[in-house]
Write an enzyme that holds these catalytic residues in place. Sequence first.
Site, PDB file in Angstrom:
ATOM      1  N   HIS A   1     -14.536   8.635 -39.842  1.00 23.12           N
ATOM      2  CA  HIS A   1     -15.128   9.105 -38.475  1.00 23.12           C
ATOM      3  C   HIS A   1     -15.245  10.464 -38.527  1.00 23.12           C
ATOM      4  O   HIS A   1     -15.666  11.104 -37.420  1.00 23.12           O
ATOM      5  CB  HIS A   1     -13.935   8.853 -37.588  1.00 23.12           C
ATOM      6  CG  HIS A   1     -12.861   9.570 -37.470  1.00 23.12           C
ATOM      7  ND1 HIS A   1     -11.632   9.556 -38.474  1.00 23.12           N
ATOM      8  CD2 HIS A   1     -12.426  10.844 -36.681  1.00 23.12           C
ATOM      9  CE1 HIS A   1     -10.860  10.331 -38.171  1.00 23.12           C
ATOM     10  NE2 HIS A   1     -11.142  11.182 -37.169  1.00 23.12           N
TER      11      HIS A   1
HETATM   12  C1  UD1 Z   1     -11.255  13.072 -32.255  1.00 25.29           C
HETATM   13  C2  UD1 Z   1     -10.417  14.223 -32.741  1.00 25.29           C
HETATM   14  C3  UD1 Z   1     -10.103  14.294 -34.171  1.00 25.29           C
HETATM   15  C4  UD1 Z   1      -9.476  12.787 -34.415  1.00 25.29           C
HETATM   16  C5  UD1 Z   1     -10.252  11.850 -33.703  1.00 25.29           C
HETATM   17  C6  UD1 Z   1      -9.404  10.318 -33.696  1.00 25.29           C
HETATM   18  C7  UD1 Z   1     -11.247  16.542 -31.878  1.00 25.29           C
HETATM   19  C8  UD1 Z   1     -12.130  17.769 -32.151  1.00 25.29           C
HETATM   20  N1  UD1 Z   1     -11.509  15.507 -32.761  1.00 25.29           N
HETATM   21  O1  UD1 Z   1     -12.459  12.975 -32.920  1.00 25.29           O
HETATM   22  O2  UD1 Z   1      -9.368  15.531 -34.827  1.00 25.29           O
HETATM   23  O3  UD1 Z   1      -9.124  12.591 -35.748  1.00 25.29           O
HETATM   24  O4  UD1 Z   1     -10.385  11.839 -32.327  1.00 25.29           O
HETATM   25  O5  UD1 Z   1     -10.294   9.259 -33.362  1.00 25.29           O
HETATM   26  O6  UD1 Z   1     -10.654  16.680 -30.964  1.00 25.29           O
HETATM   27  N2  UD1 Z   1     -15.915   7.764 -28.268  1.00 25.29           N
HETATM   28  C9  UD1 Z   1     -15.960   6.231 -27.645  1.00 25.29           C
HETATM   29  N3  UD1 Z   1     -14.799   6.139 -26.961  1.00 25.29           N
HETATM   30  C10 UD1 Z   1     -13.539   6.850 -26.882  1.00 25.29           C
HETATM   31  C11 UD1 Z   1     -13.684   8.171 -27.670  1.00 25.29           C
HETATM   32  C12 UD1 Z   1     -14.741   8.557 -28.112  1.00 25.29           C
HETATM   33  O7  UD1 Z   1     -16.908   5.716 -27.635  1.00 25.29           O
HETATM   34  O8  UD1 Z   1     -12.670   6.446 -26.316  1.00 25.29           O
HETATM   35  C13 UD1 Z   1     -17.110   8.239 -28.916  1.00 25.29           C
HETATM   36  C14 UD1 Z   1     -17.966   8.934 -27.951  1.00 25.29           C
HETATM   37  O9  UD1 Z   1     -19.271   8.636 -28.199  1.00 25.29           O
HETATM   38  C15 UD1 Z   1     -17.613  10.274 -28.363  1.00 25.29           C
HETATM   39  C16 UD1 Z   1     -17.421  10.037 -29.803  1.00 25.29           C
HETATM   40  O10 UD1 Z   1     -16.813   8.914 -30.081  1.00 25.29           O
HETATM   41  O11 UD1 Z   1     -18.766  11.311 -28.130  1.00 25.29           O
HETATM   42  C17 UD1 Z   1     -16.328  11.185 -30.357  1.00 25.29           C
HETATM   43  O12 UD1 Z   1     -15.283  11.289 -29.575  1.00 25.29           O
HETATM   44  P1  UD1 Z   1     -14.458  12.832 -29.631  1.00 25.29           P
HETATM   45  O13 UD1 Z   1     -13.362  12.543 -28.713  1.00 25.29           O
HETATM   46  O14 UD1 Z   1     -15.424  13.925 -29.155  1.00 25.29           O
HETATM   47  O15 UD1 Z   1     -13.965  13.107 -31.112  1.00 25.29           O
HETATM   48  P2  UD1 Z   1     -13.551  11.918 -32.072  1.00 25.29           P
HETATM   49  O16 UD1 Z   1     -14.649  11.954 -33.190  1.00 25.29           O
HETATM   50  O17 UD1 Z   1     -12.769  10.668 -31.639  1.00 25.29           O
END
Ligand code: UD1
Length: 379
Positions: A216
């Site tokens: 991821h």
């Molecule tokens: C975040 C953390 C990362 C951790 C990861 C575990 C930061 C900078 N990154 O990354 O360190 O390893 O979580 O998963 O804080 N999304 C969904 N549903 C959700 C959450 C996210 O669909 O419940 C999708 C969205 O498109 C979103 C993308 O995932 O834009 C990224 O989510 P985000 O919380 O920005 O960061 P992660 O990549 O999950």
Amino acid sequence: MSLGPILCVVGARPNFMKMAPILRALRAAGGQDGPQLLLVHTGQHYDRDMSDKLFDDLALPRPDINLEVGSGTHAVQTAEVMKRFEPVVDEQAPSCVVVVGDVNSTLACTLVAVKKGVPVVHVEAGLRSRDRRMPEEINRVLTDQVADRLYTTERSAADNLQAEGVPASRICFAGNVMIDSLQHHRARATPAAETLRAHGLDAACIAAGYGVVTLHRPSNVDQAETLGPLLDTLATVARDLPLVFALHPRTRGQIERFGLGHRIDPARMLMLPPQGYLEMLGLMAGASLVLTDSGGLQEETTALGVPCLTLRENTERPITVDQGTNTLVGRDRHAILAATAEVLAGRGKRGRVPENWDGHAAERIATDLLAWLRAGAPH
Ligand code: UD1
């Protein structure tokens, strides 16, 4: 004088398994007269698979406060958490704020609290990848600079902190709370065969072994030129070892966006939605090999004694390489295939479980934290 509430902050998936044992231990150590514990969920992760399901699996209480920030750019997400957390701090007048890990919510709540003179406690402090292109590295460095009490998971973390000018008096080597959760729940883990059967896979097809994959990190999944070749390499691995992917929503989205679905061999690569904690534990425990770019999985595989290939150039968790089962392979096709062959030939790292990864880290934190608060949270 009685202490104000302790605000315990979670935001994203890897925070939940760290906070669950801390809450349990603080409740036990505080007893009847202990400070009130308030669980704050920033809502950075909000999907059922990424959040609610893990609360259930980990027996985490429902959050007392949910900031419901959701997704956004780093700036937007961090700013939204800050804006919504500030009135909570004003209203609750906490004795301290406890943050875990390195996600955006960790840094955002830290900044709000310290600027209001509220002590910040950081669990999993001092880990460094030395790669400032990783958003988590920025979150780690900044959180540790301003936090008041720092609990570390491995001894190298104190060296990193002191090299950045953090006084030794702020640092306490408590061990790894993630492993507290693992030990606490291991006996209840969902057997891998059950999870795979539930997704329509004939358990006989994995009887000879399988690998687990999670990916991821933006550095691995946000460019088609990177993600495509990685999927090709994994498809080659899958010829020898069927692979079970637990797909992060970001990765699923990128595979669709880049039109890379055809690079996945459905006969040998099973694509699953994000798994619950108990399912993931069972899948990892039964695996011949884990391929991942997750920090948490590097640690959990070390605790389980399962060989792990980390698809990154660096790790902020060097003890998993020095003592555990982890090998850094980057994204290099040759390195990944060679390391996989070693594992399949029975020459994978066996490793040993590091110091203080003993299931009692949260108890050590709770004892120290309450004593520290009662002493007036000295610097
Ligand atoms: C975040 C953390 C990362 C951790 C990861 C575990 C930061 C900078 N990154 O990354 O360190 O390893 O979580 O998963 O804080 N999304 C969904 N549903 C959700 C959450 C996210 O669909 O419940 C999708 C969205 O498109 C979103 C993308 O995932 O834009 C990224 O989510 P985000 O919380 O920005 O960061 P992660 O990549 O999950």
